[in-house]
Design a protein around this motif. Structure first.
Motif, mmCIF file in Angstrom:
data_model
loop_
_atom_site.group_PDB
_atom_site.id
_atom_site.type_symbol
_atom_site.label_atom_id
_atom_site.label_comp_id
_atom_site.label_asym_id
_atom_site.label_seq_id
_atom_site.Cartn_x
_atom_site.Cartn_y
_atom_site.Cartn_z
ATOM 1 N N VAL A 63 0.835 -1.210 0.000
ATOM 2 C CA VAL A 63 0.000 0.000 0.000
ATOM 3 C C VAL A 63 0.865 1.253 0.000
ATOM 4 O O VAL A 63 0.583 2.234 -0.692
ATOM 5 C CB VAL A 63 -0.954 -0.004 1.216
ATOM 6 C CG1 VAL A 63 -1.666 1.342 1.350
ATOM 7 C CG2 VAL A 63 -1.975 -1.118 1.093
ATOM 8 N N SER A 64 1.962 1.216 0.772
ATOM 9 C CA SER A 64 2.897 2.348 0.804
ATOM 10 C C SER A 64 3.519 2.575 -0.573
ATOM 11 O O SER A 64 3.665 3.717 -1.026
ATOM 12 C CB SER A 64 3.989 2.083 1.843
ATOM 13 O OG SER A 64 4.945 3.123 1.847
ATOM 14 N N ASP A 65 3.874 1.464 -1.247
ATOM 15 C CA ASP A 65 4.434 1.569 -2.600
ATOM 16 C C ASP A 65 3.419 2.152 -3.577
ATOM 17 O O ASP A 65 3.742 2.974 -4.443
ATOM 18 C CB ASP A 65 4.897 0.199 -3.091
ATOM 19 C CG ASP A 65 6.162 -0.271 -2.387
ATOM 20 O OD1 ASP A 65 6.865 0.588 -1.825
ATOM 21 O OD2 ASP A 65 6.431 -1.482 -2.383
ATOM 22 N N ILE A 66 2.173 1.704 -3.442
ATOM 23 C CA ILE A 66 1.118 2.197 -4.335
ATOM 24 C C ILE A 66 0.922 3.701 -4.150
ATOM 25 O O ILE A 66 0.796 4.455 -5.121
ATOM 26 C CB ILE A 66 -0.207 1.446 -4.064
ATOM 27 C CG1 ILE A 66 -0.102 0.005 -4.562
ATOM 28 C CG2 ILE A 66 -1.386 2.157 -4.740
ATOM 29 C CD1 ILE A 66 -1.318 -0.845 -4.253
ATOM 30 N N ILE A 67 0.916 4.151 -2.897
ATOM 31 C CA ILE A 67 0.716 5.578 -2.617
ATOM 32 C C ILE A 67 1.868 6.412 -3.158
ATOM 33 O O ILE A 67 1.656 7.455 -3.795
ATOM 34 C CB ILE A 67 0.548 5.809 -1.103
ATOM 35 C CG1 ILE A 67 -0.764 5.174 -0.619
ATOM 36 C CG2 ILE A 67 0.551 7.303 -0.771
ATOM 37 C CD1 ILE A 67 -0.929 5.174 0.885
ATOM 38 N N SER A 68 3.111 5.960 -2.934
ATOM 39 C CA SER A 68 4.279 6.736 -3.370
ATOM 40 C C SER A 68 4.411 6.800 -4.888
ATOM 41 O O SER A 68 4.919 7.780 -5.431
ATOM 42 C CB SER A 68 5.559 6.153 -2.761
ATOM 43 O OG SER A 68 5.785 4.844 -3.246
ATOM 44 N N GLN A 69 3.947 5.731 -5.575
ATOM 45 C CA GLN A 69 4.069 5.699 -7.035
ATOM 46 C C GLN A 69 2.715 5.818 -7.734
ATOM 47 O O GLN A 69 2.582 5.479 -8.903
ATOM 48 C CB GLN A 69 4.769 4.410 -7.467
ATOM 49 C CG GLN A 69 6.182 4.283 -6.937
ATOM 50 C CD GLN A 69 6.921 3.085 -7.514
ATOM 51 O OE1 GLN A 69 6.684 2.673 -8.643
ATOM 52 N NE2 GLN A 69 7.838 2.523 -6.747
ATOM 53 N N LEU A 70 1.736 6.328 -6.992
ATOM 54 C CA LEU A 70 0.384 6.429 -7.542
ATOM 55 C C LEU A 70 0.308 7.234 -8.842
ATOM 56 O O LEU A 70 -0.372 6.818 -9.783
ATOM 57 C CB LEU A 70 -0.551 7.032 -6.486
ATOM 58 C CG LEU A 70 -2.052 6.913 -6.760
ATOM 59 C CD1 LEU A 70 -2.459 5.445 -6.895
ATOM 60 C CD2 LEU A 70 -2.850 7.580 -5.649
ATOM 61 N N PRO A 71 0.990 8.384 -8.935
ATOM 62 C CA PRO A 71 0.914 9.137 -10.201
ATOM 63 C C PRO A 71 1.385 8.327 -11.403
ATOM 64 O O PRO A 71 0.723 8.316 -12.451
ATOM 65 C CB PRO A 71 1.833 10.340 -9.944
ATOM 66 C CG PRO A 71 1.835 10.500 -8.464
ATOM 67 C CD PRO A 71 1.757 9.110 -7.916
#
Length: 375
Positions: free
Chosen positions: A85-93
């Protein structure tokens, strides 16, 4: 002798037992000859072939399919971790941009396929969306006006291309420098069945009612997507879910594969040679498109080429995860991108398809009106 095996007038129970036996033989055969995802493709192939014979009718209850989808949904949902989830948030754009570009590229490819093959655009678009085989087929079944046989054929072809081709690409000399010499061996930890209780009952009940709610609020593929969402939330904030044994996941694929096999009606498919050619070409083009976009990903976040490629590859999340593990790619990144694309497709694509279908129907109605006026 033929009358003895005539299933056309038998009860649903007999037709169901015959379907189970036939599907099991198909899955067992595919497993023995090492075909990828054998307990999904094996039952599909066996029932597809057997149902073509005269006086042979099978029955596969939709409840079995729904149960299989809920099991797969739970398994994917518990794969969400705080790290992913942390990875998804940081690379969401980048996830949003690249996934949107891939979907748009596939929509463009669908337009070309529609023009050259004569397949209507809604069917061509559904056939070109890089989602999971079983989930896209189930979704296509829910959408009126889409040729389910063509959609299934395109996606089965794509799955075979991806599963067979990607390992050769990833293990090719192109990525040789990025792999360590000794690939890690995947070990599946077997756990005693009593360790799953009572937690698994709690998850099963919650996932079941979530699926019912999802169906009521018209969530796309509710028996799959609702368990994914609720299992992920429970796993992150309430109770950590235990990964299911491979035998349970194989059974879930069996439940879905048998149902899909009886949906296929190749005798209704016109221009078979043309459709086979376009299915092969579209599968290869889709792999090429994702490979091209993976170069943007690797340059933006300084990821390895293997990690970027597997993150965007149009295969199932489980297969991409296994390959990522084997070549020591960044498993968290690969899983995060695959999860995001899956959710993106099931949330954003249905409204797009409904719009396309409405426009297509309106266009056909306008044409018929114009022809009537000219006459």
């Amino acid at each position: 002798m033929l009358k003895k095996w005539d299933l056309s007038n038998q009860s649903r129970t007999i037709q169901f037992i015959a379907a189970i036996i036939t599907a099991f033989i198909g899955g067992l055969l595919f497993n023995l000859i090492k075909v990828p995802i054998p307990w999904l493709l094996g039952p599909m192939a066996a029932l597809l072939i057997a149902s073509r014979f005269k006086n042979v009718n099978f029955y596969w209850p939709v409840g079995m399919r729904d149960t299989g989808l809920m099991i797969v949904g739970y398994s994917i949902g518990i794969s969400f971790t705080k790290s992913s989830v942390s990875d998804i948030i940081s690379q969401l754009p980048s996830m949003l941009i690249l996934t949107t570009l891939i979907v748009l590229a596939c929509a463009g490819m669908a337009f070309v396929i529609s023009k050259w093959s004569g397949i209507d655009y809604p069917t061509a678009l559904t056939s070109s969306i890089p989602g999971g085989l079983s989930q896209i087929v189930i979704f296509a079944e829910e959408m009126k006006g889409i040729d389910l046989t063509i959609v299934t054929f395109f996606h089965v072809t794509r799955v075979l291309i991806v599963v067979f081709l990607l390992p050769f690409v990833v293990f090719s000399p192109i990525f040789l420098k990025e792999r360590t010499t000794g690939s890690a061996e995947i070990v599946i930890n077997s756990m005693p069945w009593n360790h799953f209780f009572p937690d698994i009952i709690f998850f099963a009940v919650i996932c079941f009612f979530a699926a019912l709610l999802g169906k009521k609020i018209k969530l796309p593929a509710p028996y799959f997507l609702a368990p994914v969402m609720v299992a992920a939330l429970l796993n992150l904030f309430v109770l950590k879910g235990l990964p299911l044994p491979p035998s349970v996941l194989d059974t879930a694929q069996f439940m879905v594969g048998g149902y899909i096999g009886l949906l296929l009606k190749p005798e209704k498919m016109k221009s078979k040679k043309k459709i086979i050619s376009f299915a092969l070409i579209s599968g290869l083009v889709m792999v090429g498109i994702t490979m091209a976009f993976s170069l943007l990903l690797t340059k933006t976040y300084h990821l390895s080429t293997i990690t970027g490629f597997l993150s965007l590859a149009p295969g199932g999340m489980d297969q991409m995860g296994i390959i990522a593990h084997e070549v020591n790619a960044d498993l968290s990144t690969v899983t995060s991108y695959q999860l995001f694309r899956m959710l993106y497709i099931y949330i954003a694509v249905p409204p797009l398809l409904r719009l396309v279908l409405k426009l297509s129907i309106r266009r056909k109605n306008n044409k018929s009106i114009n022809l009537h006026i000219k006459r």
